[in-house]
Write an enzyme that holds these catalytic residues in place. Structure first.
Site, PDB file in Angstrom:
ATOM      1  N   SER A  50       0.853  -1.177   0.000  1.00 44.72           N
ATOM      2  CA  SER A  50       0.000   0.000   0.000  1.00 44.72           C
ATOM      3  C   SER A  50       0.897   1.238   0.000  1.00 44.72           C
ATOM      4  CB  SER A  50      -0.879  -0.035   1.261  1.00 44.72           C
ATOM      5  OG  SER A  50      -1.668   1.118   1.363  1.00 44.72           O
ATOM      6  N   LYS A  86      -0.950  -0.887  -4.518  1.00 44.67           N
ATOM      7  CA  LYS A  86      -2.177  -0.150  -4.170  1.00 44.67           C
ATOM      8  C   LYS A  86      -1.793   1.289  -3.897  1.00 44.67           C
ATOM      9  CE  LYS A  86      -4.661   0.014   0.222  1.00 44.67           C
ATOM     10  NZ  LYS A  86      -5.357  -0.781   1.256  1.00 44.67           N
ATOM     11  N   LYS A 124      -2.863   4.966  -2.566  1.00 45.17           N
ATOM     12  CA  LYS A 124      -3.836   5.746  -1.813  1.00 45.17           C
ATOM     13  C   LYS A 124      -4.231   6.948  -2.687  1.00 45.17           C
ATOM     14  CE  LYS A 124      -4.000   3.633   2.201  1.00 45.17           C
ATOM     15  NZ  LYS A 124      -5.255   3.170   2.830  1.00 45.17           N
ATOM     16  N   ASP A 169      -7.043   2.951  -3.203  1.00 49.39           N
ATOM     17  CA  ASP A 169      -7.808   2.988  -1.948  1.00 49.39           C
ATOM     18  C   ASP A 169      -8.087   4.448  -1.602  1.00 49.39           C
ATOM     19  OD1 ASP A 169      -8.936   2.646   0.540  1.00 49.39           O
ATOM     20  OD2 ASP A 169      -7.160   1.768   1.489  1.00 49.39           O
ATOM     21  N   GLU A 220     -11.013   0.743  -3.741  1.00 54.34           N
ATOM     22  CA  GLU A 220     -11.359   0.410  -2.357  1.00 54.34           C
ATOM     23  C   GLU A 220     -12.011   1.592  -1.664  1.00 54.34           C
ATOM     24  OE1 GLU A 220      -7.892  -1.098  -0.346  1.00 54.34           O
ATOM     25  OE2 GLU A 220      -8.762  -0.919   1.654  1.00 54.34           O
ATOM     26  N   ASP A 249     -13.775  -1.717   2.536  1.00 53.87           N
ATOM     27  CA  ASP A 249     -12.922  -1.874   3.729  1.00 53.87           C
ATOM     28  C   ASP A 249     -13.734  -1.362   4.927  1.00 53.87           C
ATOM     29  OD1 ASP A 249     -11.095  -1.408   5.812  1.00 53.87           O
ATOM     30  OD2 ASP A 249      -9.550  -0.511   4.580  1.00 53.87           O
ATOM     31  N   LYS A 279      -9.992  -7.154   7.453  1.00 56.68           N
ATOM     32  CA  LYS A 279      -9.042  -6.806   8.513  1.00 56.68           C
ATOM     33  C   LYS A 279      -9.655  -7.294   9.809  1.00 56.68           C
ATOM     34  CE  LYS A 279      -7.497  -2.384   6.630  1.00 56.68           C
ATOM     35  NZ  LYS A 279      -7.800  -0.938   6.663  1.00 56.68           N
ATOM     36  N   GLY A 314      -4.350  -4.448   6.006  1.00 57.52           N
ATOM     37  CA  GLY A 314      -3.351  -4.268   7.063  1.00 57.52           C
ATOM     38  C   GLY A 314      -3.552  -2.945   7.764  1.00 57.52           C
TER      39      GLY A 314
HETATM   40  O1  OSB Z   1      -7.258   1.643   4.461  1.00 55.08           O
HETATM   41  O2  OSB Z   1      -6.178  -0.121   4.132  1.00 55.08           O
HETATM   42  C1  OSB Z   1      -6.312   0.950   4.731  1.00 55.08           C
HETATM   43  C2  OSB Z   1      -3.282   1.561   6.988  1.00 55.08           C
HETATM   44  C3  OSB Z   1      -3.895   2.069   8.113  1.00 55.08           C
HETATM   45  C4  OSB Z   1      -5.265   2.221   8.129  1.00 55.08           C
HETATM   46  C5  OSB Z   1      -6.011   1.897   6.982  1.00 55.08           C
HETATM   47  C6  OSB Z   1      -5.406   1.374   5.858  1.00 55.08           C
HETATM   48  C7  OSB Z   1      -4.009   1.227   5.854  1.00 55.08           C
HETATM   49  C8  OSB Z   1      -3.268   0.758   4.696  1.00 55.08           C
HETATM   50  C9  OSB Z   1      -1.894   0.175   4.940  1.00 55.08           C
HETATM   51  O3  OSB Z   1      -3.642   0.873   3.547  1.00 55.08           O
HETATM   52  C10 OSB Z   1      -1.941  -1.291   4.893  1.00 55.08           C
HETATM   53  C11 OSB Z   1      -0.687  -1.908   5.434  1.00 55.08           C
HETATM   54  O4  OSB Z   1       0.281  -2.024   4.686  1.00 55.08           O
HETATM   55  O5  OSB Z   1      -0.662  -2.297   6.625  1.00 55.08           O
HETATM   56 MG    MG Z   2      -8.420   0.567   3.022  1.00 56.54          MG
END
Ligand code: OSB
Ligand code: MG
Length: 368
Positions: A135, A161, A163, A188, A213, A238, A262, A290
């Site tokens: 991510s 992925k 953001k 995402d 996402e 999510d 998650k 994650g």
């Molecule tokens: O939206 O998936 C998410 C991290 C913290 C809170 C929300 C998200 C995320 C990530 C990182 O996208 C995922 C990771 O590599 O742990």
């Molecule tokens: Mg997410």
């Protein structure tokens, strides 16, 4: 199994790079580890909470408070505690899923360590290693983003992925697609768009993304269903999926075609497995999300990601993507995969010296 008490450890771990999302920037991972002490074994759990309540309503100090005042004491009444009796014992308390998940995981780990059973086996895993994606946070500039993605592809990550947020979407996505060709690419939004932003979201259809996402707010399942009728790119949820019931509702409504699971967001690994089962029964692919976990949380995520319905690469990146030094043996990327731990319970425990270096405070909560 008799629970004697739970130690709540506040930890602060510097991230190798600040992680920027639509809801904020995290440079230091400030979260909790729980150590459940029972008469048979000790178990570890990690909270998915961050220092501020920006991803969900929970935050590190709030999670510690509700655990110490309400959740841990509620387990005193349980005469013969096992992992499956934790959620029922906590069900009177509304929400607080990150807190419940951390506590259930610590007890699940202790329970499975006492029985000598790996978490992967207890959940129904079918793989010895899991495919990993990464991510990538919002960058300061497109060249910076391209450098970061280039590095992760060189490491061997199997999907990227990005953001996104309003104003950082089509341009970075176009740049990554043009530069790196037919990589597996997804985005995402962390709920940062409104229904009225539909044109910005439809523009993403030009880039052959695997999924988008959580474009809309967590409580807007209907908006996701409406968007899904116009968007060719599959919607993955999510933040909206807080339980197996929410997953069933979202699927029935047509609000998503893919689900990010998650364990923290849904109250624990046992509910996460039920969501996996609901999705599998509907032919909906899932992948493991994650929350910037240390090796403790990562070990459990990797076990979950080894279930049969996890057919897409997860946000199960290697330890070094997050931390210069982890508190467990680091998880390493080998051919784009992380190995599923084989030992009892989550299969890892923190190194006492590393843990001591990152621990800010600890509180022992006895169970009488
Ligand atoms: O939206 O998936 C998410 C991290 C913290 C809170 C929300 C998200 C995320 C990530 C990182 O996208 C995922 C990771 O590599 O742990
Ligand atoms: Mg997410």
């Amino acid at each position: 199994m008799k629970l004697e008490g739970v130690e709540i450890l506040h930890i602060a771990m510097p991230l190798v790079g600040a992680f920027r999302t639509s809801f904020g920037t995290e440079a230091v991972r400030e979260t909790l580890l729980l150590r459940a002490v029972t008469d048979e074994a000790e178990g570890w759990g990690e909270s998915g909470a961050s220092e501020a309540p920006l991803y969900s309503g929970e935050h590190t100090h709030g999670v510690a408070d509700v655990l110490a005042r309400h959740l841990i004491p509620a387990l005193a009444a349980a005469p013969d505690l096992d992992a499956h009796s934790v959620a029922p014992a906590l069900s009177a308390f509304k929400e607080n899923r990150l807190a419940k998940a951390a506590l259930e995981t610590a007890i699940l780990d202790a329970d499975l360590k006492a029985r000598g059973i790996p978490l992967s086996y207890a959940l129904g895993a079918v793989r010895r290693s899991v495919a990993s994606g990464v991510s990538v946070g919002i960058a300061d500039s497109i060249p910076d983003l391209l450098d970061t993605v280039d590095g992760y592809l060189a490491d061997g990550y199997l999907r990227i992925k990005l953001k996104i947020e309003p104003g950082w979407d089509v341009e970075p996505v176009r740049a990554v697609r043009e530069r790196f060709g037919d990589i597996v690419l997804q985005v995402d939004a962390n709920a940062s768009y409104e229904r009225s932003d539909i044109d910005d979201l439809l523009a993403l259809d030009d880039f052959d993304l695997s999924l988008v996402e959580q474009p809309l707010p967590a409580d807007d399942l209907l908006g996701h269903a409406m968007l899904g009728r116009r968007l060719a790119t599959p919607i993955c949820l999510d933040e909206s999926i807080v339980s197996a019931r929410a997953a069933a509702t979202a699927i029935e409504l047509g609000a998503c075609r893919i689900v990010n699971i998650k364990a923290g967001r849904v109250g624990g690994y046992l509910e996460a497995r039920r969501i996996h089962d609901v999705c599998a029964a509907h032919g909906v692919p899932v992948w493991c999300g994650g929350m910037l976990e240390t090796g403790v949380g990562r070990a459990a995520n990797v076990a979950l990601a080894a279930l049969p319905g996890f057919t897409l690469p997860g946000d199960t990146s290697a330890s070094e993507r997050y931390f210069a030094e982890d508190i467990t043996e680091p998880f390493r990327l080998v051919d784009g995969h992380l190995a599923v731990p084989t030992g009892p319970g989550i299969g890892v425990s923190p190194d006492p010296d590393a843990l001591a270096r990152f621990t800010v405070s600890r509180q022992w909560v006895p169970v009488r």
